[in-house]
Design a protein around this motif. Structure first.
Motif, short mmCIF file in Angstrom:
data_model
loop_
_atom_site.label_atom_id
_atom_site.label_comp_id
_atom_site.label_asym_id
_atom_site.label_seq_id
_atom_site.Cartn_x
_atom_site.Cartn_y
_atom_site.Cartn_z
N PRO A 62 0.82 -1.21 0.00
CA PRO A 62 0.00 0.00 0.00
C PRO A 62 0.86 1.27 0.00
O PRO A 62 1.91 1.31 0.64
CB PRO A 62 -0.80 -0.10 1.31
N VAL A 63 0.38 2.27 -0.72
CA VAL A 63 1.14 3.53 -0.84
C VAL A 63 0.29 4.72 -0.39
O VAL A 63 -0.86 4.88 -0.81
CB VAL A 63 1.59 3.77 -2.30
N ALA A 64 0.88 5.56 0.46
CA ALA A 64 0.27 6.85 0.83
C ALA A 64 0.95 7.93 0.01
O ALA A 64 2.17 7.87 -0.20
CB ALA A 64 0.48 7.11 2.32
N GLY A 65 0.18 8.92 -0.44
CA GLY A 65 0.76 10.04 -1.18
C GLY A 65 1.03 11.20 -0.22
O GLY A 65 0.62 11.18 0.94
N HIS A 66 1.74 12.20 -0.72
CA HIS A 66 2.06 13.39 0.10
C HIS A 66 2.18 14.57 -0.86
O HIS A 66 3.05 14.57 -1.74
CB HIS A 66 3.38 13.14 0.85
N LEU A 67 1.29 15.55 -0.71
CA LEU A 67 1.24 16.71 -1.61
C LEU A 67 1.31 18.02 -0.83
O LEU A 67 1.13 18.03 0.38
CB LEU A 67 -0.08 16.68 -2.40
N GLY A 68 1.48 19.11 -1.57
CA GLY A 68 1.57 20.44 -0.94
C GLY A 68 3.03 20.74 -0.68
O GLY A 68 3.87 20.62 -1.58
N LEU A 69 3.34 21.09 0.56
CA LEU A 69 4.73 21.30 0.93
C LEU A 69 5.37 19.91 1.09
O LEU A 69 5.12 19.21 2.08
CB LEU A 69 4.83 22.10 2.24
N THR A 70 6.12 19.52 0.09
CA THR A 70 6.79 18.22 0.13
C THR A 70 8.26 18.49 0.48
O THR A 70 9.03 18.97 -0.37
CB THR A 70 6.65 17.52 -1.24
N PRO A 71 8.65 18.22 1.74
CA PRO A 71 9.97 18.67 2.21
C PRO A 71 11.16 18.17 1.38
O PRO A 71 12.18 18.84 1.32
CB PRO A 71 10.03 18.13 3.65
N GLN A 72 11.01 17.00 0.72
CA GLN A 72 12.13 16.52 -0.10
C GLN A 72 12.38 17.44 -1.30
O GLN A 72 13.45 17.41 -1.90
CB GLN A 72 11.86 15.09 -0.59
N ALA A 73 11.37 18.27 -1.65
CA ALA A 73 11.51 19.18 -2.80
C ALA A 73 11.89 20.59 -2.34
O ALA A 73 11.70 21.55 -3.08
CB ALA A 73 10.21 19.21 -3.59
N VAL A 74 12.41 20.71 -1.11
CA VAL A 74 12.66 22.03 -0.53
C VAL A 74 13.49 22.94 -1.45
O VAL A 74 13.22 24.13 -1.57
CB VAL A 74 13.29 21.92 0.89
N ASN A 75 14.48 22.36 -2.12
CA ASN A 75 15.34 23.20 -2.98
C ASN A 75 14.59 23.68 -4.22
O ASN A 75 14.83 24.78 -4.70
CB ASN A 75 16.60 22.43 -3.37
N LYS A 76 13.67 22.85 -4.71
CA LYS A 76 12.87 23.23 -5.88
C LYS A 76 11.80 24.26 -5.48
O LYS A 76 11.50 25.20 -6.22
CB LYS A 76 12.22 21.97 -6.45
N LEU A 77 11.25 24.09 -4.29
CA LEU A 77 10.18 24.98 -3.82
C LEU A 77 10.73 26.32 -3.31
O LEU A 77 9.99 27.28 -3.13
CB LEU A 77 9.37 24.32 -2.70
N GLY A 78 12.02 26.35 -3.03
CA GLY A 78 12.65 27.59 -2.54
C GLY A 78 12.39 27.84 -1.06
O GLY A 78 12.38 28.99 -0.61
N GLY A 79 12.16 26.78 -0.32
CA GLY A 79 11.96 26.92 1.13
C GLY A 79 10.72 26.19 1.60
O GLY A 79 9.99 25.60 0.79
N PHE A 80 10.49 26.22 2.90
CA PHE A 80 9.33 25.54 3.49
C PHE A 80 8.16 26.52 3.49
O PHE A 80 7.96 27.25 4.46
CB PHE A 80 9.67 25.05 4.90
N LYS A 81 7.42 26.56 2.39
CA LYS A 81 6.38 27.58 2.19
C LYS A 81 5.02 26.95 1.97
O LYS A 81 4.93 25.85 1.42
CB LYS A 81 6.72 28.39 0.94
N VAL A 82 3.99 27.72 2.31
CA VAL A 82 2.61 27.28 2.03
C VAL A 82 2.45 27.12 0.52
O VAL A 82 2.92 27.97 -0.25
CB VAL A 82 1.60 28.32 2.58
N GLN A 83 1.79 26.05 0.08
CA GLN A 83 1.62 25.77 -1.34
C GLN A 83 0.17 26.02 -1.78
O GLN A 83 -0.72 26.11 -0.93
CB GLN A 83 2.00 24.31 -1.62
N GLY A 84 -0.05 26.13 -3.07
CA GLY A 84 -1.41 26.27 -3.62
C GLY A 84 -1.94 27.68 -3.58
O GLY A 84 -3.15 27.90 -3.61
N LYS A 85 -1.03 28.65 -3.55
CA LYS A 85 -1.49 30.05 -3.42
C LYS A 85 -1.93 30.65 -4.74
O LYS A 85 -2.65 31.64 -4.75
CB LYS A 85 -0.38 30.89 -2.79
N THR A 86 -1.46 30.11 -5.87
CA THR A 86 -1.90 30.63 -7.16
C THR A 86 -2.93 29.66 -7.75
O THR A 86 -2.99 28.49 -7.35
CB THR A 86 -0.72 30.74 -8.15
#
Ligand code: KIV
Length: 266
Positions: free
Chosen positions: A134-158
């Protein structure tokens, strides 16, 4: 305590009962948390920050996850046990993803794995689920993508990122994920996603309308205080209790007040 299964978790959404999840990284804490009838223990790769002292979750390895999952497994008395797949253990290829998920389940003893990402990793989710894990997903602020996201920020604002979040959640459900964690997204988006999905959503900084909630145990008991996000509620101040116990111990040893006669063998 009766062992919770994937069915227990899925049925809770149908019954409109909230699902409870906490992270856990070792045997002692697993014993304490699972004694309270928690639904899901998550061996989160947040252990990289809160237990290993890394700046983020990127350095965490499959070996780290197996080591901590084994420890939690031995202390768990009935919660469904989910372990994170760490950074770069599932991105490179579907084969790699299946192999690493299998190790976390076979060697670590997890009941399920969790993966960060949406449409881009849907084929990995499908393949792992087809391999009976079984697999659980994880969306929004995905900490492993911190460098791509440019920090630990709230997602879905646009509008664009909101639409992507919804499309990702639907893609994860279609790929066979059994739940989706939504991290640091506005409450109204989490509510909308929750209403579109048949599988449960578990929120962390995603407001009140998710089917369940998760927190990092070290944050909620006041063990990790270097950075505490707005969405954390502190239910205890264990860090301060430990400091005070250690201070007293040092004091008593120095003054010859410990050990006392009752602490010694005749
Ligand atoms: O690693 C972790 O602790 C997590 C939770 C924040 C959901 O993924």
């Amino acid at each position: 305590m009766n062992k919770k299964t994937i069915i227990t978790i899925l049925n809770k959404k149908q019954a409109k009962e909230k699902i409870t999840m906490l992270t856990c990284y070792d045997y002692a804490m697993a014993k304490i948390i699972s004694s309270q009838d928690i639904d899901v223990l998550l061996v989160g790769d947040s252990l990289g920050n809160v237990r290993l002292g890394y700046e983020n979750t990127i350095p965490v390895t499959v070996e780290d996850m197996i080591y901590h999952t084994k420890s939690v497994k031995r202390g768990n008395s009935g919660a469904f046990l989910v372990s994170d797949m760490p950074f770069m253990s599932y991105e490179i290829s579907v084969e790699d993803a299946i192999r690493n998920a299998a190790r976390i389940v076979k060697e670590g003893g997890a009941d399920a794995v969790k993966i960060e990402g949406g449409i881009e990793i849907a084929s990995q989710v499908k393949a792992i689920v087809s391999s009976k894990i079984p697999v659980a997903g994880h969306l929004g602020l995905t900490p492993q993508a911190v460098n791509k996201l440019g920090g630990f920020k709230v997602q879905g604002k646009t509008k664009e990122s909101k639409d992507k979040l919804i499309a990702d959640a639907l893609a994860l459900e279609s790929a066979g994920a059994f739940l989706v964690v939504l991290e640091a997204v506005p409450e109204y988006i989490a509510k909308e996603i929750t209403s579109y999905l048949k599988i449960p959503t578990i929120g962390i900084g995603a407001g009140r309308y998710c089917d369940g909630q998760v927190l990092v145990i070290d944050d909620m008991i006041g063990m990790f205080t270097e950075f505490v996000p707005k969405f954390v509620k502190k239910y205890a101040n264990v860090g301060e209790s430990i400091k005070s116990a250690v201070k007293n111990y040092i004091d008593e040893v120095k003054k010859g007040k410990f050990p006392k006669e009752e602490n010694t063998y005749k």
